[in-house]
Design a protein around this motif. Structure first.
Motif, mmCIF file in Angstrom:
data_model
loop_
_atom_site.group_PDB
_atom_site.id
_atom_site.type_symbol
_atom_site.label_atom_id
_atom_site.label_comp_id
_atom_site.label_asym_id
_atom_site.label_seq_id
_atom_site.Cartn_x
_atom_site.Cartn_y
_atom_site.Cartn_z
ATOM 1 N N LYS A 203 0.858 -1.189 0.378
ATOM 2 C CA LYS A 203 0.740 -0.166 0.113
ATOM 3 C C LYS A 203 0.703 1.044 -0.346
ATOM 4 O O LYS A 203 0.104 2.106 -0.641
ATOM 5 N N TYR A 204 2.364 1.230 0.363
ATOM 6 C CA TYR A 204 3.086 2.345 0.924
ATOM 7 C C TYR A 204 3.511 2.719 -0.977
ATOM 8 O O TYR A 204 3.949 4.009 -1.313
ATOM 9 N N LEU A 205 3.300 1.919 -1.725
ATOM 10 C CA LEU A 205 3.856 1.736 -2.989
ATOM 11 C C LEU A 205 2.792 2.078 -3.631
ATOM 12 O O LEU A 205 2.881 1.998 -5.171
ATOM 13 N N LYS A 206 1.641 2.219 -3.324
ATOM 14 C CA LYS A 206 0.260 2.538 -3.957
ATOM 15 C C LYS A 206 0.272 1.109 -5.090
ATOM 16 O O LYS A 206 -0.405 2.072 -6.498
ATOM 17 N N LEU A 207 0.124 0.521 -4.689
ATOM 18 C CA LEU A 207 -0.245 -0.894 -5.449
ATOM 19 C C LEU A 207 -1.712 -0.732 -5.716
ATOM 20 O O LEU A 207 -1.856 -1.301 -4.847
ATOM 21 N N ASP A 208 -2.549 -1.539 -7.219
ATOM 22 C CA ASP A 208 -3.584 -1.587 -6.799
ATOM 23 C C ASP A 208 -3.836 -2.438 -7.938
ATOM 24 O O ASP A 208 -3.497 -2.355 -8.989
ATOM 25 N N PRO A 209 -3.808 -3.741 -7.615
ATOM 26 C CA PRO A 209 -4.860 -4.159 -6.406
ATOM 27 C C PRO A 209 -3.065 -4.090 -5.274
ATOM 28 O O PRO A 209 -1.798 -4.553 -6.007
ATOM 29 N N PRO A 210 -3.095 -3.909 -3.894
ATOM 30 C CA PRO A 210 -1.744 -4.754 -3.409
ATOM 31 C C PRO A 210 -1.253 -5.742 -3.253
ATOM 32 O O PRO A 210 -1.086 -6.663 -2.445
ATOM 33 N N ALA A 211 -1.021 -5.797 -4.122
ATOM 34 C CA ALA A 211 -0.295 -7.454 -4.949
ATOM 35 C C ALA A 211 0.987 -7.437 -5.920
ATOM 36 O O ALA A 211 1.098 -6.062 -6.587
ATOM 37 N N SER A 212 1.972 -8.360 -5.603
ATOM 38 C CA SER A 212 2.867 -8.946 -6.562
ATOM 39 C C SER A 212 2.960 -10.150 -6.871
ATOM 40 O O SER A 212 2.221 -11.257 -6.224
ATOM 41 N N CYS A 213 3.813 -10.909 -7.681
ATOM 42 C CA CYS A 213 3.973 -12.102 -8.151
ATOM 43 C C CYS A 213 5.394 -12.176 -7.620
ATOM 44 O O CYS A 213 6.918 -10.970 -7.654
ATOM 45 N N ARG A 214 5.536 -13.298 -6.708
ATOM 46 C CA ARG A 214 6.638 -13.482 -5.779
ATOM 47 C C ARG A 214 7.788 -14.944 -6.213
ATOM 48 O O ARG A 214 6.788 -16.117 -5.999
ATOM 49 N N LEU A 215 8.650 -15.082 -6.809
ATOM 50 C CA LEU A 215 9.674 -16.064 -7.074
ATOM 51 C C LEU A 215 10.488 -16.257 -6.107
ATOM 52 O O LEU A 215 11.303 -14.904 -5.409
ATOM 53 N N SER A 216 11.451 -17.775 -5.313
ATOM 54 C CA SER A 216 11.894 -17.243 -4.143
ATOM 55 C C SER A 216 12.439 -18.622 -4.087
ATOM 56 O O SER A 216 11.654 -19.738 -4.376
#
Length: 482
Positions: free
Chosen positions: A425-438
């Protein structure tokens, strides 16, 4: 002559690098997931357990018994293994003594243990400083304390949030320092972000805490420092003595062990002077209960109320011994299920090998991902400043759809806020989500390349579909116009 010197120096560097190379093929023989053809790149959530740890459950069941609650041979045997587990954990993170160790269910419970143990020490007008980078588990307990628990007792405590730099993913230490004052009881900070991948400069945060001027009950003038090490410890050498923080929390399910065991490592005087989190069972001194008085057990049992996860604790400690074997020589069982001693230098050597391998995987994947048009990769560009996770978004693509398509291609990833809601939310992502590889140390370079290249194919495929749809729509509109 100069060329010979350069060549000699380069050879020495290569030899040093080769010494740090893991035998990944041999490591993978200890796991079940390669047999299923799985490409596991959701290791920041949980790692895979080796066969040896799963088999250990069956072996321990032959002498299944409770601890500290019986005189049978089985009870004594399991009790000895259980208590030795505390010693293994102590040595692995270089804590002073097993009295510094509290066994919990997970990192979240470890943080809550600290929150509740300090509950009665907060004074009206105090504050807590944490950051926008935190996992929800290192923010919500402090939010609950300040907004819901302490107000019921007429005590006002503020929870302050330090910013991070959106472009680099680095914690804004200047802003953090500005939030800390002589009423800052505790600073609560991640060791590494589970969204941005950023490794925090903990020695600088410690310095800020040490000079706050807050008067603690024992007369010290400084703020306490809690570090959420859930993402740091599995892939980075971590020395509790050198860190010199007050509280360090982590979970074993992110470093090979099955689910259910976490650790709080804390300075002994803090555990001795604080109230227990849970009451009953082993936390009571033997026979020391009366209508007017209850005596608490000595450390570490003061924070071990009720029957613990006995088998989980033993297996989690053995996971540390197995981790050393896999990193140093996966074909030799030198530490797992043995009484062979290891020291902090052994741990450092093993963890540096793991860290080097994870960096190589991360660097390769980031290089491929960075060439994708419209992609945003969050966190530091320098792999030395991050763990083995890469969170990203691609313009015009839903992160959940990318994760679904990755799954169809056999790549296990994660989409969502990764319990780092504040940062999204601090980065103002809409939706507040990302894809992640780990990645973890059992991943191969081929898997890292395949995962990243698959993201590239998914994005390109979607772009072709979008272009096709737009072309068809324009043709249809032109036809209607005519």
């Amino acid at each position: 002559m100069i060329n010979q010197l350069i060549s000699s120096a380069e050879n020495k560097i290569k030899l040093a690098e080769n010494k740090n190379l893991l035998d990944v093929s041999a490591i993978r023989r200890h796991f079940l997931f390669p047999e299923r053809g799985r490409i596991v790149t959701n290791n920041a959530a949980s790692t895979q357990p080796p066969k040896e740890l799963l088999n250990l459950y069956t072996d321990l069941s032959k002498d299944y018994e409770n601890v500290h609650r019986g005189q049978s041979n089985a009870s004594r045997y399991i009790t000895n293994l259980f208590e030795e587990s505390y010693n293994i954990i102590t040595k692995f993170i270089n804590a002073p003594d097993r009295r510094n160790i509290v066994i919990t269910r997970n990192t979240t419970e470890a943080i809550n243990t600290v929150m509740y143990s300090l509950l009665t020490q907060f004074r009206d007008g105090d504050n807590i400083v944490t950051t926008f980078m935190e996992h929800n588990s290192n923010y919500v307990p402090w939010y609950g304390l300040c907004k819901e628990i302490l107000p019921k007792f007429g005590i006002k405590v503020e929870c302050r949030l330090a910013r991070f730099q959106p472009q680099t993913g680095e914690l804004d230490l200047t802003h953090l320092k500005s939030l800390v004052d002589s009423r800052t009881k505790i600073i609560c900070c991640i060791g590494a972000s589970n969204f941005l991948g950023t490794k925090i400069h903990l020695h600088l945060v410690k310095e800020i805490a040490d000079y706050s001027g807050y008067l603690q009950p024992n007369g010290e003038c400084r703020s306490l420092l809690l570090v959420d090490g859930a993402q740091l410890i599995p892939g980075t050498f971590t020395d509790f003595h050198t860190l010199n923080v007050d509280y360090l929390c982590f979970s074993f399910h992110k470093m090979l062990a099955p689910f259910g065991i976490g650790v709080l490592c804390a300075k002994q005087h803090l555990l001795e002077t604080s109230l227990p989190f849970l009451y009953g069972g082993d936390m009571i001194a033997e026979g020391d209960v009366s209508p007017d008085y209850v005596g608490y057990n000595s450390l570490p049992w003061k924070y071990a109320a009720g029957t613990p996860n006995i088998l989980g604790t033993i297996i989690s400690a053995q996971a540390l011994r197995l981790l050393l074997d896999l990193a140093l020589n996966p074909d030799e069982q030198k530490y797992f299920l043995t009484t062979n001693e290891f020291n902090i230098q052994t741990v450092e050597g093993a963890m540096n090998r793991i860290s080097s391998h994870i960096k190589m995987l991360t660097e390769k994947a980031m290089y491929i991902l960075s060439r994708i048009k419209g992609i945003t990769i969050y966190g530091p560009k320098n792999v030395n400043r991050r763990t083995g996770l890469i969170s990203f978004n691609v313009a015009g693509c839903n992160p959940f759809e990318i994760a679904e398509e990755l799954n169809k291609a056999g790549v296990e990833s994660r989409a969502g806020c990764h319990c780092a809601t504040l940062a999204h939310k601090y980065l103002k992502l809409d939706p507040p989500a990302s894809c992640r590889l780990s990645f973890y140390f059992y991943n191969t370079i081929d898997e890292a390349e395949f995962a990243a290249e698959t993201v590239n194919k998914i994005v390109n495929s979607k772009n072709r579909i979008d272009i096709s749809l737009n072309t068809n729509e324009n043709t249809l509109n032109n036809g209607l116009t005519k």
